[in-house]
Scaffold this active site. Structure first.
Site, mmCIF file in Angstrom:
data_model
loop_
_atom_site.group_PDB
_atom_site.id
_atom_site.type_symbol
_atom_site.label_atom_id
_atom_site.label_comp_id
_atom_site.label_asym_id
_atom_site.label_seq_id
_atom_site.Cartn_x
_atom_site.Cartn_y
_atom_site.Cartn_z
ATOM 1 N N GLY A 55 0.840 -1.185 0.000
ATOM 2 C CA GLY A 55 0.000 0.000 0.000
ATOM 3 C C GLY A 55 0.877 1.236 0.000
ATOM 4 N N GLN A 66 3.014 9.885 1.140
ATOM 5 C CA GLN A 66 4.345 9.281 1.291
ATOM 6 C C GLN A 66 5.290 9.615 0.148
ATOM 7 O OE1 GLN A 66 2.392 5.304 2.140
ATOM 8 N NE2 GLN A 66 4.253 5.077 3.332
ATOM 9 N N CYS A 121 5.322 -0.256 7.286
ATOM 10 C CA CYS A 121 5.047 0.958 6.526
ATOM 11 C C CYS A 121 6.306 1.314 5.744
ATOM 12 C CB CYS A 121 4.700 2.091 7.490
ATOM 13 S SG CYS A 121 4.375 3.659 6.674
ATOM 14 N N LEU A 122 6.133 1.664 4.471
ATOM 15 C CA LEU A 122 7.306 2.001 3.650
ATOM 16 C C LEU A 122 8.028 3.241 4.173
ATOM 17 C CD1 LEU A 122 5.940 1.221 0.066
ATOM 18 C CD2 LEU A 122 7.476 -0.163 1.472
ATOM 19 N N HIS A 173 -4.879 1.970 7.122
ATOM 20 C CA HIS A 173 -3.507 2.468 7.323
ATOM 21 C C HIS A 173 -3.194 3.582 6.324
ATOM 22 C CE1 HIS A 173 1.012 1.622 7.966
ATOM 23 N NE2 HIS A 173 0.971 2.425 6.915
ATOM 24 N N GLU A 174 -3.517 3.329 5.042
ATOM 25 C CA GLU A 174 -3.201 4.329 4.012
ATOM 26 C C GLU A 174 -4.073 5.577 4.161
ATOM 27 O OE1 GLU A 174 -0.520 3.801 2.610
ATOM 28 O OE2 GLU A 174 -0.389 1.655 2.994
ATOM 29 N N HIS A 183 -2.600 8.008 6.516
ATOM 30 C CA HIS A 183 -1.539 8.850 5.941
ATOM 31 C C HIS A 183 -2.110 10.145 5.366
ATOM 32 C CE1 HIS A 183 2.163 6.551 6.186
ATOM 33 N NE2 HIS A 183 1.592 5.461 5.696
HETATM 34 ZN ZN ZN Z 1 2.322 3.576 5.802
#
Ligand code: ZN
Length: 167
Positions: A46, A51, A91-92, A133-134, A137
């Protein structure tokens, strides 16, 4: 297509509030394609526009085993949520760290696609985790914000240590 740079914690730009997408043009489709390329290359399941330092309400996800179910949600809104689940999230923007987070088990979410069409999605389990989660962000919220202060401090120390080792 091109890969975009992923912002990493504690970059303050990760706290930016994303604005709704109002123009569904070719540039938006390019951004979506670039975000998929960036997410698959990372590799991740995701990615929110926040991000990659684009502050628009847009996220991409693909939780399928063969990375063949790409999902784009633009201006996503949660209509309903119920149940509870604990899932180990990564998470990236936090390379190498993982933590259990409490989320709703099922969500019903309305969103636009890249052409501006509206759709409603009913999801549960890991994909519901990923979308929640996304979506966090997009309002500048990070998964570690869901943890206790003690747990968060421990994880961030671990991440800092890893970063120094890799430097
Ligand atoms: Zn994330």
């Amino acid at each position: 297509m091109s890969q975009l740079e992923i912002l990493e914690f504690p970059d303050p730009r990760l706290r930016t509030l994303a604005q709704p997408v109002t123009v569904f043009d070719a540039a938006l489709k390019t951004l979506v394609a670039d975000m998929f390329e960036t997410m698959y290359a990372a590799p991740g399941v995701g990615l929110a526009a926040t991000q990659v330092d684009v502050h628009q309400q847009l996220l991409v996800a693909d939780m399928s085993e063969n990375s063949d179910h790409p999902l784009v949600l633009i201006n996503p809104r949660i209509l309903e949520k119920d149940g509870e689940q604990v899932y180990q999230e990564g998470c990236l923007s936090f390379p190498g760290i993982f933590a259990d987070v409490d989320r709703a088990l099922r969500i019903k979410v309305a969103a636009h696609d890249a052409d501006g069409g509206e759709f409603v999605l009913d999801v549960e389990g890991p994909l519901a985790v990923c979308i929640q989660h996304e979506m966090d962000h997009l309002v500048g919220k990070l998964f570690v914000d869901h943890l206790s202060l003690l747990k968060r401090t421990m994880l961030l120390k671990r991440m800092e240590k890893k970063r120094r080792q890799n430097a």
